[in-house]
Design a protein around this motif. Structure first.
Motif, PDB file in Angstrom:
ATOM      1  N   PHE A  86      44.800  61.693 -44.372  1.00  0.00           N
ATOM      2  CA  PHE A  86      43.786  62.501 -44.951  1.00  0.00           C
ATOM      3  C   PHE A  86      44.381  63.354 -46.110  1.00  0.00           C
ATOM      4  N   THR A  87      43.723  63.844 -46.819  1.00  0.00           N
ATOM      5  CA  THR A  87      44.205  64.968 -47.758  1.00  0.00           C
ATOM      6  C   THR A  87      43.728  66.230 -47.332  1.00  0.00           C
ATOM      7  N   VAL A  88      44.467  67.296 -47.157  1.00  0.00           N
ATOM      8  CA  VAL A  88      43.900  68.543 -46.486  1.00  0.00           C
ATOM      9  C   VAL A  88      44.293  69.722 -47.663  1.00  0.00           C
ATOM     10  N   GLU A  89      43.196  70.031 -48.141  1.00  0.00           N
ATOM     11  CA  GLU A  89      43.399  71.156 -49.309  1.00  0.00           C
ATOM     12  C   GLU A  89      43.670  72.431 -48.340  1.00  0.00           C
ATOM     13  N   VAL A  90      44.663  73.386 -49.009  1.00  0.00           N
ATOM     14  CA  VAL A  90      44.970  74.467 -48.371  1.00  0.00           C
ATOM     15  C   VAL A  90      44.068  75.484 -48.565  1.00  0.00           C
ATOM     16  N   THR A  91      43.253  76.294 -47.416  1.00  0.00           N
ATOM     17  CA  THR A  91      42.510  77.504 -47.823  1.00  0.00           C
ATOM     18  C   THR A  91      43.283  78.416 -47.084  1.00  0.00           C
ATOM     19  N   PRO A  92      42.785  79.623 -47.012  1.00  0.00           N
ATOM     20  CA  PRO A  92      43.382  80.683 -46.091  1.00  0.00           C
ATOM     21  C   PRO A  92      43.288  80.205 -44.727  1.00  0.00           C
ATOM     22  N   LEU A  93      41.925  79.739 -44.266  1.00  0.00           N
ATOM     23  CA  LEU A  93      41.796  79.540 -42.973  1.00  0.00           C
ATOM     24  C   LEU A  93      42.483  78.135 -42.420  1.00  0.00           C
ATOM     25  N   PHE A  95      45.201  77.140 -43.669  1.00  0.00           N
ATOM     26  CA  PHE A  95      46.733  77.795 -43.736  1.00  0.00           C
ATOM     27  C   PHE A  95      46.894  78.261 -42.277  1.00  0.00           C
ATOM     28  N   VAL A  96      46.235  79.231 -41.806  1.00  0.00           N
ATOM     29  CA  VAL A  96      46.418  79.784 -40.318  1.00  0.00           C
ATOM     30  C   VAL A  96      46.164  78.401 -39.330  1.00  0.00           C
ATOM     31  N   GLY A  97      45.564  77.671 -39.370  1.00  0.00           N
ATOM     32  CA  GLY A  97      45.622  76.440 -38.602  1.00  0.00           C
ATOM     33  C   GLY A  97      46.967  75.776 -38.819  1.00  0.00           C
ATOM     34  N   LEU A  98      47.402  75.463 -40.101  1.00  0.00           N
ATOM     35  CA  LEU A  98      48.829  74.826 -40.286  1.00  0.00           C
ATOM     36  C   LEU A  98      49.745  75.790 -39.739  1.00  0.00           C
ATOM     37  N   PHE A  99      49.817  76.980 -39.893  1.00  0.00           N
ATOM     38  CA  PHE A  99      50.736  77.923 -39.434  1.00  0.00           C
ATOM     39  C   PHE A  99      50.888  77.710 -37.778  1.00  0.00           C
ATOM     40  N   LEU A 100      49.886  77.558 -37.148  1.00  0.00           N
ATOM     41  CA  LEU A 100      49.795  77.399 -35.708  1.00  0.00           C
ATOM     42  C   LEU A 100      50.335  76.282 -35.330  1.00  0.00           C
ATOM     43  N   PHE A 101      49.812  74.983 -36.019  1.00  0.00           N
ATOM     44  CA  PHE A 101      50.499  73.760 -35.807  1.00  0.00           C
ATOM     45  C   PHE A 101      52.105  73.668 -36.093  1.00  0.00           C
ATOM     46  N   VAL A 102      52.227  74.183 -37.094  1.00  0.00           N
ATOM     47  CA  VAL A 102      53.931  74.330 -37.479  1.00  0.00           C
ATOM     48  C   VAL A 102      54.761  75.018 -36.394  1.00  0.00           C
ATOM     49  N   GLU A 103      54.117  76.179 -35.533  1.00  0.00           N
ATOM     50  CA  GLU A 103      54.603  76.924 -34.445  1.00  0.00           C
ATOM     51  C   GLU A 103      55.010  75.726 -33.246  1.00  0.00           C
ATOM     52  N   PHE A 104      53.851  74.992 -33.163  1.00  0.00           N
ATOM     53  CA  PHE A 104      53.892  74.027 -31.981  1.00  0.00           C
ATOM     54  C   PHE A 104      55.123  72.962 -32.267  1.00  0.00           C
ATOM     55  N   LEU A 105      55.000  72.505 -33.571  1.00  0.00           N
ATOM     56  CA  LEU A 105      56.151  71.757 -33.790  1.00  0.00           C
ATOM     57  C   LEU A 105      57.516  72.328 -33.885  1.00  0.00           C
ATOM     58  N   TYR A 106      57.625  73.698 -34.187  1.00  0.00           N
ATOM     59  CA  TYR A 106      58.684  74.314 -34.207  1.00  0.00           C
ATOM     60  C   TYR A 106      59.121  74.486 -32.902  1.00  0.00           C
ATOM     61  N   TYR A 107      58.245  74.717 -31.862  1.00  0.00           N
ATOM     62  CA  TYR A 107      58.789  74.660 -30.284  1.00  0.00           C
ATOM     63  C   TYR A 107      59.293  73.316 -29.825  1.00  0.00           C
ATOM     64  N   GLY A 108      58.738  72.124 -30.530  1.00  0.00           N
ATOM     65  CA  GLY A 108      59.485  70.904 -29.979  1.00  0.00           C
ATOM     66  C   GLY A 108      60.678  70.807 -30.592  1.00  0.00           C
ATOM     67  N   PHE A 109      60.744  71.288 -31.739  1.00  0.00           N
ATOM     68  CA  PHE A 109      62.149  71.130 -32.775  1.00  0.00           C
ATOM     69  C   PHE A 109      63.071  72.138 -31.835  1.00  0.00           C
ATOM     70  N   HIS A 110      62.815  73.063 -31.480  1.00  0.00           N
ATOM     71  CA  HIS A 110      63.619  74.259 -30.855  1.00  0.00           C
ATOM     72  C   HIS A 110      63.894  73.597 -29.471  1.00  0.00           C
ATOM     73  N   VAL A 157      52.784  66.789 -42.409  1.00  0.00           N
ATOM     74  CA  VAL A 157      52.694  65.880 -43.460  1.00  0.00           C
ATOM     75  C   VAL A 157      51.894  64.744 -43.273  1.00  0.00           C
ATOM     76  N   PHE A 158      52.062  64.058 -42.500  1.00  0.00           N
ATOM     77  CA  PHE A 158      51.276  62.681 -42.119  1.00  0.00           C
ATOM     78  C   PHE A 158      49.946  62.858 -42.016  1.00  0.00           C
ATOM     79  N   LEU A 159      49.585  64.149 -41.441  1.00  0.00           N
ATOM     80  CA  LEU A 159      48.121  64.376 -41.018  1.00  0.00           C
ATOM     81  C   LEU A 159      47.504  64.667 -42.459  1.00  0.00           C
ATOM     82  N   GLY A 160      48.216  65.276 -43.519  1.00  0.00           N
ATOM     83  CA  GLY A 160      47.548  65.595 -44.935  1.00  0.00           C
ATOM     84  C   GLY A 160      47.902  66.824 -45.483  1.00  0.00           C
ATOM     85  N   PHE A 161      48.797  67.506 -44.989  1.00  0.00           N
ATOM     86  CA  PHE A 161      49.144  68.957 -45.448  1.00  0.00           C
ATOM     87  C   PHE A 161      50.464  68.633 -46.644  1.00  0.00           C
TER      88      PHE A 161
END
Length: 294
Positions: A86-93, A95-110, A157-161
């Protein structure tokens, strides 16, 4: 000597303001390091040579990371983005969702960086200090992009961010983590300790005490550790550092010693299957020891 015009041209052609988040936060980090060093100057929390190693690691990491961002990470992420779902246009809300998703992905990385030796070879740099202070947060590996830490964030990124938004969310996450590397703060309020990664939780993460090894992988949050069984509270005093210490002040070997140890262990094996297994097996699997002192 590099001219200012050349540097500005490099910035305009290759960098976005989001790429420089950690660079822009560096003055704030420096102020907190100075404040902590003054406040805890008589406690043994700081060692001059150790702090010098940390700052050298941090400064050289930023340079190496920015170069590899341009020549490796952004092109690879850009290719994935071209094939996004998809193409996900970043809005404030969003971006909060993206931040939480990145936190989850960071947990996997770490978590992966502690349980897969290939990734541990890069991450080990961060655990090399036997001190816990704000300066310890600066210890990062030159080889993170080469090891492939960015691979863990490709799902976003694959999801669309757009890649730079993903990396910006990660940079903010890492910026928060700077502040959990300290003994200055004991415990935060109970509700905060339950949700967020705190100095107490992260002190345990840096411990080589048996009960603390491979625990508390969260970046900004501790909720995924609680969900996936990797949480442990800080109870007994923390013994900081590596199970297999590598005493050196050589900046190259601070970054390269575990790669050398891994390839040494691979060379001891008699079959290619066993040699290659060292790449994905845990760091403690069949360590032959090398006795090398840098």
């Amino acid at each position: 000597m590099l001219s200012m015009d050349w540097l500005l041209d490099l910035y305009h052609h290759h960098f976005d303001w989001r790429d420089l988040t950690l660079v822009m936060l560096s003055p704030i980090f420096a102020v907190f390091i100075a404040m902590e060093a003054w406040r805890l100057r008589k406690t043994g929390v700081f060692d001059l040579r150790d702090s010098f190693d940390s700052m050298n690691s941090g400064g050289s990491y930023l340079v190496a990371d920015l170069i590899l961002l341009v020549v490796l990470v952004l092109p690879a992420m850009g290719w994935v983005y071209e094939h996004r779902l998809f193409t996900v246009e970043v809005t404030p809300l969003r971006f909060v969702g993206l931040f939480l998703f990145v936190e989850f992905l960071y947990y996997g990385f770490h978590r992966g960086s502690h349980r897969i030796r290939w990734f541990w070879c890069a991450h080990v740099v961060h655990h090399g200090s036997e001190k816990m202070n704000f300066g310890t947060a600066l210890r990062q590996s030159w080889f993170y992009p080469i090891a492939g830490n960015w691979l863990f964030y490709l799902p976003a990124v694959f999801l669309g961010f757009e890649p730079r938004w993903v990396l910006f969310a990660l940079s903010l996450n890492l910026g928060y983590q700077f502040f959990v590397h300290t003994t200055w703060v004991n415990k935060m309020p109970a509700w905060f300790e339950f949700i967020f990664n705190t100095p107490s939780h992260h002190r345990a993460h840096h411990g080589r005490n048996a009960q603390y090894i491979d625990k508390n992988f969260g970046g900004m949050l501790i909720v995924f550790d609680r969900l996936f069984g990797s949480f442990v509270p800080e109870r007994e005093p923390v013994d900081y550092g590596l199970e297999h210490p590598f005493p050196t002040h050589n900046l190259f070997w601070l970054n390269a010693h575990e790669w050398r140890a891994m390839f040494h262990d691979m060379a001891q094996e008699k079959t290619w299957g066993m040699r290659l297994a060292h790449l994905w097996k845990p760091p403690e699997w069949r360590r032959h020891g090398n006795g090398f002192q840098g």
